[in-house]
Design an enzyme around this catalytic site. Structure first.
Site, PDB file in Angstrom:
ATOM      1  CG  ASN A  13      -1.692   1.275   1.391  1.00 14.84           C
ATOM      2  OD1 ASN A  13      -1.790   2.059   0.443  1.00 14.84           O
ATOM      3  ND2 ASN A  13      -2.271   1.494   2.566  1.00 14.84           N
ATOM      4  CE  LYS A  15       0.170   3.524   4.772  1.00 18.26           C
ATOM      5  NZ  LYS A  15      -0.133   3.678   6.170  1.00 18.26           N
ATOM      6  CG  HIS A 102      -5.937   1.984   5.105  1.00 18.26           C
ATOM      7  ND1 HIS A 102      -5.515   2.900   6.052  1.00 18.26           N
ATOM      8  CD2 HIS A 102      -4.888   1.145   4.906  1.00 18.26           C
ATOM      9  CE1 HIS A 102      -4.256   2.622   6.385  1.00 18.26           C
ATOM     10  NE2 HIS A 102      -3.860   1.560   5.715  1.00 18.26           N
ATOM     11  CD  GLU A 104      -3.120   5.582   6.699  1.00 15.98           C
ATOM     12  OE1 GLU A 104      -3.126   5.644   5.461  1.00 15.98           O
ATOM     13  OE2 GLU A 104      -2.168   5.096   7.346  1.00 15.98           O
ATOM     14  CD  GLU A 173      -3.779  -2.628   7.165  1.00 14.63           C
ATOM     15  OE1 GLU A 173      -2.696  -2.910   6.659  1.00 14.63           O
ATOM     16  OE2 GLU A 173      -4.328  -1.522   7.010  1.00 14.63           O
ATOM     17  N   GLY A 179       2.045   2.084  10.710  1.00 17.98           N
ATOM     18  CA  GLY A 179       2.998   3.179  10.595  1.00 17.98           C
ATOM     19  C   GLY A 179       3.684   3.552  11.903  1.00 17.98           C
ATOM     20  CB  SER A 217       4.760  -1.902  11.967  1.00 16.82           C
ATOM     21  OG  SER A 217       4.333  -0.576  12.178  1.00 16.82           O
TER      22      SER A 217
END
Ligand code: PEP
Length: 260
Positions: A13, A15, A102, A104, A173, A179, A217
């Site tokens: 991904n 991003k 996701h 985010e 996730e 991250g 991560s």
């Protein structure tokens, strides 16, 4: 049945990173390290690129063993939805996967479980595999709500998509691991994967195998342990997918652990 998959699926991904030249160079490096003639059938791989780079990346990936994915899709088919990209458009430029839900997008764009389910539905209708992300925040984990949260998120997708749900990929996730450099332990991931697998098993035909990926991560140093954990069918990889050497190392680990 919805058991652990003998193959592995590794998805990058990217991003909102890179540039036309930079992303092209990254793809060239990946293709050099993951050439078609050496690729094992046990590992499938894809990169989910920023939407403006889908078409040029599709050109570079044509006839390769790396599939193309998008990072989001509209819940609408067409029309006055400025800035959105439909599932048909993604299909048109050669996307095989699209990430939906996701964290985010759930966090910064207030995407609800229902909206994520609709996006998965649009992807499925267009012949694109949605990679449905679920995961708890740190405070939810601390409050003992992990199971409740991930099951609620997946339930919305199952409810709207019925038997088509056997076509999805799920990515667990944990939000606190994305991250941050803090990975879920193999045991923590395994526990949640088992919950999700049981939920899928109750919803779809017994013979179906659904990939359940871990994301958060994952990197070149920890991938082997995570990918060799029973029930983890692959990885959704953010930061480490931006460096060809790291992503290739994760692909090699996936290949190695799927041989045993
Ligand atoms: C992600 O954004 O899906 C992700 C897993 O990111 P990272 O690997 O950087 O934690």
């Amino acid at each position: 049945m919805t058991q652990s998959n003998p193959q592995k699926l590794i998805v990058g991904n990217w991003k909102m990173n890179g540039s036309l030249a930079g992303n092209g160079a990254l793809i060239q490096d990946l293709l050099k390290g993951w050439p078609t003639h050496q690729v094992s059938r046990r590992v499938q791989a894809a990169v989910c690129v920023p939407s403006v780079y889908l078409a040029p990346c599709a050109g570079l990936l044509h006839h390769s063993c790396l599939d193309l994915g998008a990072q989001d899709v509209s819940a609408h088919d067409a029309g006055a939805y400025t800035g959105e990209v439909s599932a048909a458009m993604l299909r048109d430029v050669g996307a095989r996967y699209v990430i939906v839900g996701h964290s985010e997008r759930r966090q910064y764009h207030a995407e609800t479980d229902q909206l994520v389910a609709q996006k998965a539905q649009k992807a499925l209708a267009a012949g694109i595999t949605p990679i449905v992300c679920v995961g708890e925040s740190w405070s939810e984990r601390q409050a003992g709500q992990t199971a409740e949260v991930v099951k609620r998120q997946l339930a919305a997708v199952i409810q709207l998509n019925g038997h088509c749900v056997c076509e999805i990929v799920v990515a667990y996730e944990p939000v606190w691991a994305i991250g941050t450099g803090q990975t879920a332990s193999a045991e923590q991931a395994q526990e949640v994967h088992a919950l999700l697998r049981a939920q899928l098993k109750a919803a779809v035909a017994m013979h179906e195998r659904i990939f359940i990926l871990y994301g958060g991560s994952m990197n070149a140093a920890n991938a082997k342990l995570l990918l060799s954990t029973p029930g983890i069918d692959g990885g959704l990889i953010g930061g480490a997918s931006l460096k060809a050497a790291d992503f290739l190392s994760i692909l090699a680990d996936a290949d190695a652990v799927s041989r045993v």
